[in-house]
Design a protein around this motif. Structure first.
Motif, PDB file in Angstrom:
ATOM      1  N   ALA A 200       0.841  -1.195   0.000  1.00 54.72           N
ATOM      2  CA  ALA A 200       0.000   0.000   0.000  1.00 54.72           C
ATOM      3  C   ALA A 200       0.876   1.245   0.000  1.00 54.72           C
ATOM      4  O   ALA A 200       0.525   2.265  -0.596  1.00 54.72           O
ATOM      5  CB  ALA A 200      -0.924  -0.008   1.199  1.00 54.72           C
ATOM      6  N   ALA A 201       2.034   1.171   0.645  1.00 54.97           N
ATOM      7  CA  ALA A 201       2.946   2.311   0.648  1.00 54.97           C
ATOM      8  C   ALA A 201       3.418   2.597  -0.772  1.00 54.97           C
ATOM      9  O   ALA A 201       3.461   3.745  -1.222  1.00 54.97           O
ATOM     10  CB  ALA A 201       4.131   2.026   1.559  1.00 54.97           C
ATOM     11  N   TRP A 202       3.723   1.571  -1.471  1.00 55.94           N
ATOM     12  CA  TRP A 202       4.160   1.697  -2.870  1.00 55.94           C
ATOM     13  C   TRP A 202       3.051   2.308  -3.703  1.00 55.94           C
ATOM     14  O   TRP A 202       3.261   3.220  -4.496  1.00 55.94           O
ATOM     15  CB  TRP A 202       4.563   0.309  -3.344  1.00 55.94           C
ATOM     16  N   TYR A 203       1.838   1.833  -3.505  1.00 58.74           N
ATOM     17  CA  TYR A 203       0.678   2.397  -4.203  1.00 58.74           C
ATOM     18  C   TYR A 203       0.549   3.889  -3.890  1.00 58.74           C
ATOM     19  O   TYR A 203       0.221   4.697  -4.750  1.00 58.74           O
ATOM     20  CB  TYR A 203      -0.584   1.641  -3.775  1.00 58.74           C
ATOM     21  N   ALA A 204       0.826   4.240  -2.619  1.00 59.84           N
ATOM     22  CA  ALA A 204       0.687   5.641  -2.212  1.00 59.84           C
ATOM     23  C   ALA A 204       1.866   6.489  -2.663  1.00 59.84           C
ATOM     24  O   ALA A 204       1.935   7.668  -2.347  1.00 59.84           O
ATOM     25  CB  ALA A 204       0.533   5.727  -0.695  1.00 59.84           C
ATOM     26  N   GLY A 205       2.784   5.893  -3.385  1.00 61.58           N
ATOM     27  CA  GLY A 205       3.871   6.666  -3.940  1.00 61.58           C
ATOM     28  C   GLY A 205       5.091   6.774  -3.053  1.00 61.58           C
ATOM     29  O   GLY A 205       5.900   7.673  -3.201  1.00 61.58           O
ATOM     30  N   ILE A 206       5.210   5.860  -2.099  1.00 58.31           N
ATOM     31  CA  ILE A 206       6.364   5.889  -1.213  1.00 58.31           C
ATOM     32  C   ILE A 206       7.370   4.865  -1.717  1.00 58.31           C
ATOM     33  O   ILE A 206       7.021   3.702  -1.908  1.00 58.31           O
ATOM     34  CB  ILE A 206       5.939   5.549   0.233  1.00 58.31           C
TER      35      ILE A 206
ATOM     36  N   LEU B  22      -7.660   7.847   4.313  1.00 57.12           N
ATOM     37  CA  LEU B  22      -8.376   8.716   3.375  1.00 57.12           C
ATOM     38  C   LEU B  22      -7.446   9.700   2.664  1.00 57.12           C
ATOM     39  O   LEU B  22      -7.852  10.364   1.714  1.00 57.12           O
ATOM     40  CB  LEU B  22      -9.491   9.477   4.104  1.00 57.12           C
ATOM     41  N   ILE B  23      -6.209   9.831   3.130  1.00 52.60           N
ATOM     42  CA  ILE B  23      -5.260  10.734   2.453  1.00 52.60           C
ATOM     43  C   ILE B  23      -3.993   9.983   2.078  1.00 52.60           C
ATOM     44  O   ILE B  23      -2.962  10.595   1.821  1.00 52.60           O
ATOM     45  CB  ILE B  23      -4.888  11.923   3.361  1.00 52.60           C
ATOM     46  N   LEU B  24      -4.090   8.673   2.006  1.00 47.69           N
ATOM     47  CA  LEU B  24      -2.898   7.840   1.857  1.00 47.69           C
ATOM     48  C   LEU B  24      -1.964   8.297   0.733  1.00 47.69           C
ATOM     49  O   LEU B  24      -0.759   8.378   0.927  1.00 47.69           O
ATOM     50  CB  LEU B  24      -3.312   6.388   1.626  1.00 47.69           C
ATOM     51  N   ASN B  25      -2.517   8.617  -0.426  1.00 48.16           N
ATOM     52  CA  ASN B  25      -1.597   9.007  -1.492  1.00 48.16           C
ATOM     53  C   ASN B  25      -1.502  10.526  -1.673  1.00 48.16           C
ATOM     54  O   ASN B  25      -0.975  11.010  -2.647  1.00 48.16           O
ATOM     55  CB  ASN B  25      -1.949   8.319  -2.817  1.00 48.16           C
ATOM     56  N   GLN B  26      -2.027  11.262  -0.694  1.00 43.96           N
ATOM     57  CA  GLN B  26      -1.853  12.718  -0.729  1.00 43.96           C
ATOM     58  C   GLN B  26      -1.164  13.184   0.543  1.00 43.96           C
ATOM     59  O   GLN B  26      -1.250  14.359   0.892  1.00 43.96           O
ATOM     60  CB  GLN B  26      -3.214  13.412  -0.808  1.00 43.96           C
ATOM     61  N   PHE B  27      -0.552  12.258   1.268  1.00 48.99           N
ATOM     62  CA  PHE B  27      -0.049  12.594   2.607  1.00 48.99           C
ATOM     63  C   PHE B  27       0.976  13.714   2.596  1.00 48.99           C
ATOM     64  O   PHE B  27       1.139  14.411   3.583  1.00 48.99           O
ATOM     65  CB  PHE B  27       0.539  11.354   3.287  1.00 48.99           C
TER      66      PHE B  27
END
Ligand SMILES: Nc1ncnc2c1ncn2[C@@H]1O[C@H](COP(=O)(O)OP(=O)(O)OP(=O)(O)O)[C@@H](O)[C@H]1O
Ligand SMILES: [Mg+2]
Lengths: 359, 502
Positions: free
Chosen positions: A233-239, B356-361
Motif C-alpha cells: 500500500a505504501a508503494w501504491y501511495a507513492g512511497i 483517506l489521504i494515503l496518497n496525498q499525505f
C-alpha cells in the motif's frame, strides 16, 4: 464539527492502556521467576532486589550511575525502534554502536587542536557517521539486493567486531600499554555532567523526543510507518520502498553509532572493546519493552540501566551473581515477546483473522 | 431433531457500535439461508461468532444441539462447519495444496505426505468442479482463483454447515454460476448453508430463506418466493433503492489519456497485456469488460505506474507518464481505485483518516512542507466519512475495524474526492451494499459530468453496461473490440469476452 475534530485529534496518538500492561507484567513475571531461582540457591530475593534497586535508584550517585548506563541504552533502543517502525529487524546495533564508539574515540584523542565545542560535535558526528555507514551497508543490501537484514546485520556484527579489535590493538592502540585499548580522549572533548545528569542523557532524551515527533507528525515518519505496516500500500501511495528501507537502516545505524559515541565521550573516555559489550543487544529488549515507541524507550532504558548499575551491589549485599541481571533481561525479552501474555490482554482475539494474512 | 444451527439472543458490542443486537436465527439441514444487510450491518460478526472467532457479549450458539465454545474453532470445524471468510485467510507464499491441507496434513511418519495431499486436492477439485492448480503459489494467483482455493479449503472436511461470507464478490459471472450450482448440490445432499452476498440476483437464485440485518438488528425474514430484488433492497436499506442507473448523454471532450502499444508481464513473468492501444476522452466513462485474468489487472497497474511497462507508453494530455512510479502518475493527474483493497488500497492498522489521504499525505492541505497537518487530515476525514456514509463510530478508528464494504468505501472516497482529470476505477463496488453501489455509481457519473475521463474496470457486465459510454472488451491480453454502449448487445459482448470471434 470542530469539537469533533479535536476529540478525534486527541485520539490520534492513543495507545491503549492494555498494551502498556504487557511490559509491566513481563518485568514482574521475570523478577518472580528469578526469585524462585534465588530461593533454590538459598539466597534471599527480597534482599537482592532491595539492594539492586537501592543501589540503582536510592541515592543521587546511584541515579547518576544509572542514567549514565541508560544513556547509550536509550540510543540503542531508539536505533532498534526506528528499524522496527519501517519493518526492519536491526540486529546489528551492536556492531554499529562499536564502530561509532571507536570512531569517536579516535576523533577524541587524535584531533587535538579543535575548539572544544567543535571538537565535541565532530566526535559525535564521527560516531553517527560510522554507525550509519555500517547500517547503510545492510540497508543497501536489503533494498537493492533483497538480502534479509537479519542475516546481513548479524554478519556485519562479526565483521565490525573483527575490524575494531584490530584497530584498537594495532594502529589506534595506546602506546606502551598491555591492554587492547585506545589512548584516552582529551579533557576538553569529554561530555560534562550537569549535576547528577550526564549531558549525553539529554542528547538521548532529545533524540527520543525528536524521533517521536518525526514519526508522528512529519511526512518522513509517515513514510517509515507506512512501509513498515504495508509496503504494498505504501508503494501504491507513492512511497519508495527501497529509499525508505535504505534510509531507515542508515539512520538506525547512525543513532546506534551515536550511542557508542556518547558512551565513549561521556563515560569510558576511551575505546576498549570489552566496554561496550551487550549494549546493542539490550537495545532490542528495550525497544520491545518500550512497545516500539520512542518515548517508551526512556523508562525501559532507565530500568535496564539501573539493573546494570546496581548489579555489583547486589552481589556484594546478597551474594547474587551479577549474571542474574542477564537472566532477568533474557526473561523480560521472552515474556514481552511471548504471544501468550499479549493475547491475554488483547480483548479481540479475532484480530489476526480479520486482518488477513501478512498485516 | 434439533436444528443444525441455533443462534439465540446473540449480542456483540464493539466500542461505539452494537454489531449484533439480540439476534436469533436457525438454520436447518438442507436449506440455503441468505443473510442480507448493508455494509456494517453485522453479518460477518454474527457468522464469525458462529465459527467461534468472535465472543458474543451475551446469547448462545448451538451447533447440532450443543453449544459451541468460544475460541475453539478446531472443535467447530470438527463438528462439520466450514467457513469461507470475507477476506482471504491464505498464506501467500505457500502453494494451493499446502494452503488447503494446512491444519490437517496427511502424514507419513513425521513428514507430510505430499503426494497424498496433492491427489486429495485434485480429487476434491474434481468432485466440486472447482478447478485449481495444486502446485501454484497463492500470491501468483488472481483473486478469483484464490477464492476457489478458499472454498475448497472449507469443503475439505465433510461439512454439515457451510458458511460463505461474500464468496462471490471476486468471482466472474461464470464462476458464480458454477458456485451457485455447487451450493444447490450441497443443499440437496443435506448440507445447511448460510450465504452472505450483496448481489440480490444470487439470493433470488439459490436462497430458500432470506434474513435481513440492519444496524445490528434482525429486521425481517422473507423468501425469494414472496418478494423481488427491489423488495430485498428496500428491506436492507429501509428506503427504496434505484437499481437502475440514471444516466444522461455524455459530453465527450478531447482525448486525455492515451495508451499506445502497451505490453505488460504478469507476476509469473508471462506476457499478459499483449499490445494495447486505448484512448480515453474527458467527460466519458469507458468500461473495460472482460473475464478476470485476461490482463485487465496488469493493464490498470501499468497505466497507474505500479507495474513495469515492457514496451509502449501512456500519455496524459500528450505528455508521457513515468513508468514504475505511482507517485508521479498520481501527481500528473490520474487517480486509481486499486483492485486489491487489502493489499494496495489500505494500511489496515492506520486510522481511517490516514487512509483517506494515503496518497496525498505529502501534499497540501494535508502537509505543510515537512509537517503533516493533523487538523486538515481530521477535517477531511470527518467530512468524507459523512459524505460517503462510511459506517464507523469514529473516523480515527483503525481501518481494520471497518466492515468489508466500508473499507471499500474508504478507498473509493479517497480517489473520488480528488477531482483529478483521470479516474481509473478497478472493481469500485466490490463488496459494497446496494445502497452504496447506487451512491458510488452516481459519484462516478458526477465525476464524468464534471469533465473527468473515467475508466471503469469491472467483472460485473451489468455494471459496465449500465455506466459506460463506450465499452472496450478485453480478451487474451488484447482489446478485441471497442463498442458504443448504446444498443450494445449483452450476448455479443459475452461472446467477445470468451474469446470467440463473431
Ligand atoms: N474488530 C472490530 N473492532 C471494532 N469494530 C468492529 C470490529 N469488527 C467489526 N466492527 C464493527 O461492527 C460492525 C459490523 O461489522 P461487520 O463486519 O459484521 O459488518 P458486515 O455486515 O459484515 O458488513 P460488510 O457487508 O461491509 O462486510 C461495523 O460497524 C464494524 O465497524
Ligand atoms: Mg462482512
Amino acid at each position: 464539527m470542530s469539537a469533533l475534530i479535536n476529540e478525534v485529534k486527541g485520539k490520534k496518538q492513543k495507545y491503549d492502556v492494555g498494551s502498556w500492561l504487557v511490559p509491566i507484567i513481563s518485568v514482574l513475571a521475570a523478577m518472580l521467576v528469578a526469585s524462585l531461582l534465588m530461593l533454590l540457591q538459598g539466597l534471599d530475593p527480597v534482599l537482592a532486589y532491595n539492594s539492586l534497586f537501592t543501589a540503582a535508584f536510592g541515592s543521587s550517585e546511584g541515579i547518576a550511575a544509572t542514567l549514565g548506563k541508560a544513556t547509550p541504552l536509550v540510543l540503542s533502543g531508539l536505533a532498534v525502534t526506528l528499524g522496527l517502525r519501517a519493518g526492519l529487524f536491526n540486529i546489528g546495533v551492536q556492531g554499529q554502536l562499536l564502530s561509532g564508539a571507536l570512531a569517536s574515540a579516535w576523533a577524541g584523542y587524535a584531533l587535538t587542536n579543535l575548539p572544544p565545542f567543535i571538537h565535541v560535535s565532530v566526535a559525535l558526528g564521527f560516531g553517527f557517521f560510522f554507525g550509519a555507514l555500517v547500517g547503510a551497508i545492510a540497508g543497501y543490501l536489503k533494498a537493492f539486493r533483497g538480502v534479509h537484514e537479519v542475516i546481513t546485520t548479524i554478519m556485519l556484527n562479526s565483521i565490525v567486531m573483527g575490524i575494531v579489535d584490530y584497530l584498537a590493538s594495532h594502529p589506534f592502540k595506546e602506546p606502551d600499554q598491555a591492554l587492547t585499548r585506545t589512548p584516552q580522549i582529551i579533557e576538553s572533548v569529554r561530555l560534562p555532567m550537569f549535576g547528577l545528569l550526564p549531558s549525553g542523557f539529554f542528547v538521548a532524551v532529545f533524540l527520543a523526543c525528536a524521533m517521536w515527533w518525526i514519526l508522528g507528525y512529519t511526512t518522513t515518519g509517515f513514510r517509515f510507518n507506512s512501509v513498515g505496516r504495508n509496503r504494498f500500500a505504501a508503494w501504491y501511495a507513492g512511497i519508495s520502498y527501497k529509499r525508505t528501507i535504505f534510509f531507515a537502516m542508515l539512520f538506525s545505524g547512525g543513532i546506534a553509532g551515536l550511542g557508542g559515541a556518547v558512551e565513549t565521550l561521556g563515560i569510558t573516555y576511551r575505546f576498549e572493546p570489552a566496554f561496550n559489550l551487550g549494549l546493542g543487544f539490550d537495545g532490542i529488549t528495550i525497544a520491545l519493552l518500550g512497545r516500539v515507541h520512542p518515548i517508551g524507550i526512556i523508562p525501559g532504558a532507565i530500568l535496564i540501566g539501573g539493573m546494570r548499575a546496581g548489579a555489583a551491589n547486589m552481589q556484594f549485599d546478597a551474594g547474587v551473581a551479577p549474571e542474574l541481571v542477564d537472566l532477568l533481561l533474557a526473561m523480560i525479552l521472552l515474556f514481552v515477546t511471548a504471544p501468550l501474555i499479549s493475547r491475554f490482554f488483547k480483548n479481540s482475539s479475532n484480530r489476526s483473522l480479520t486482518g488477513g494474512w501478512g498485516n | 431433531m434439533s436444528a443444525l444451527l441455533e443462534v439465540t439472543g446473540v449480542t456483540k458490542r464493539y466500542p461505539g457500535v452494537v454489531a449484533n443486537d439480540n439476534i436469533s436465527l436457525t438454520v436447518n439441514a438442507g436449506e440455503v439461508v441468505a443473510l442480507l444487510g448493508e455494509n456494517g450491518a453485522g453479518k460477518s460478526t454474527l457468522l464469525k461468532a458462529v465459527f467461534g472467532l468472535v465472543k458474543p457479549d451475551s446469547g448462545e450458539i448451538k451447533i447440532g444441539g450443543t453449544p459451541i465454545v468460544f475460541g475453539d474453532t478446531a472443535g467447530v470445524i470438527a463438528r462439520g462447519v466450514g467457513m469461507v471468510h470475507q477476506h482471504f485467510q491464505l498464506v501467500p507464499v505457500m502453494t494451493v495444496t499446502e494452503n488447503i491441507i494446512l491444519g490437517g496434513e496427511p502424514k507419513r511418519g513425521l513428514f507430510i505426505n505430499k503426494k497424498a495431499a496433492r491427489d486429495e486436492i485434485l480429487a476434491l477439485s474434481k468432485r466440486y468442479g472447482l478447478e485449481v492448480d495444486p502446485d501454484a503459489v497463492i500470491e501468483d494467483l488472481p483473486v478469483g482463483m484464490q477464492q476457489r482455493v478458499e472454498i475448497l479449503k472449507a469443503l475439505r472436511k465433510d461439512v454439515k454447515l457451510l458458511i460463505l461470507d461474500e464468496p462471490t464478490a471476486v468471482l466472474t459471472p461464470q464462476e458464480i454460476d458454477e458456485l451457485l450450482e455447487v451450493i444447490r448440490n450441497l443443499a440437496k445432499s443435506g448440507v445447511g448453508i448460510v450465504l452472505i452476498t450483496h448481489k440480490l440476483h444470487e439470493v433470488m437464485a439459490v436462497a430458500d430463506r432470506v434474513v435481513v440485518l440492519r444496524g445490528g438488528k434482525l429486521v425481517g425474514a422473507t423468501s425469494p418466493k414472496e418478494t423481488d430484488e427491489a423488495g430485498l433492497a428496500q428491506m436492507m436499506v429501509g428506503r427504496s433503492v434505484v437499481l437502475q442507473v440514471n444516466r444522461t448523454e455524455a459530453k465527450r471532450g478531447a482525448v486525455v489519456l492515451e495508451v499506445k502499444g502497451l505490453q505488460v508481464l504478469d507476476d509469473r513473468k508471462l506476457l499478459m497485456v499483449k499490445g494495447v492501444d486505448l484512448s480515453l476522452h474527458s467527460g466519458e466513462i469507458l468500461g473495460v469488460a472482460g473475464v478476470e485474468g485476461n490482463g485487465q489487472r496488469e493493464l490498470v497497474e501499468a497505466i497507474c505506474g505500479m507495474r513495469n511497462r515492457e514496451s509502449g507508453e501512456v500519455l496524459l494530455k500528450g505528455v508521457p507518464t513515468k513508468n514504475l512510479n505511482p507517485h508521479a502518475v498520481h501527481e500528473a493527474g490520474i487517480s486509481h481505485v486499486p483492485e486489491d483493497r487489502e493489499k494496495h488500497g489500505l494500511i489496515s492498522t492506520y486510522s481511517i483518516a490516514d487512509n483517506l489521504i494515503l496518497n496525498q499525505f505529502d501534499q497540501a492541505p494535508f502537509a505543510k512542507g515537512w509537517i503533516r497537518d493533523l487538523s486538515a487530515i481530521a477535517k477531511n476525514a470527518v467530512e468524507t466519512v459523512a459524505k460517503f456514509d462510511i459506517r464507523t463510530p469514529s473516523a480515527f478508528n483503525t481501518a481494520s475495524s471497518l466492515s468489508g464494504g466500508n473499507k471499500q468505501k474508504v478507498v473509493v472516497a479517497r480517489e473520488l474526492s480528488e477531482d483529478l482529470p483521470v479516474l481509473i476505477a478497478a472493481q469500485p463496488t466490490r463488496g459494497v451494499d446496494v445502497g452504496s453501489i447506487e451512491f458510488i455509481h452516481n459519484q462516478l457519473i458526477a465525476a464524468r459530468d464534471k469533465g473527468a475521463a473515467v475508466m471503469l474496470v469491472s467483472a460485473e457486465l451489468d455494471e459496465i453496461l449500465s455506466l459506460s459510454d463506450r465499452i472496450a472488451v478485453m480478451s487474451g491480453g488484447k482489446i478485441v473490440a471497442v463498442l458504443d454502449s448504446k444498443g450494445a448487445d449483452r450476448n455479443y459482448i459475452g461472446r467477445l469476452m470468451a474469446g470467440l470471434k463473431e
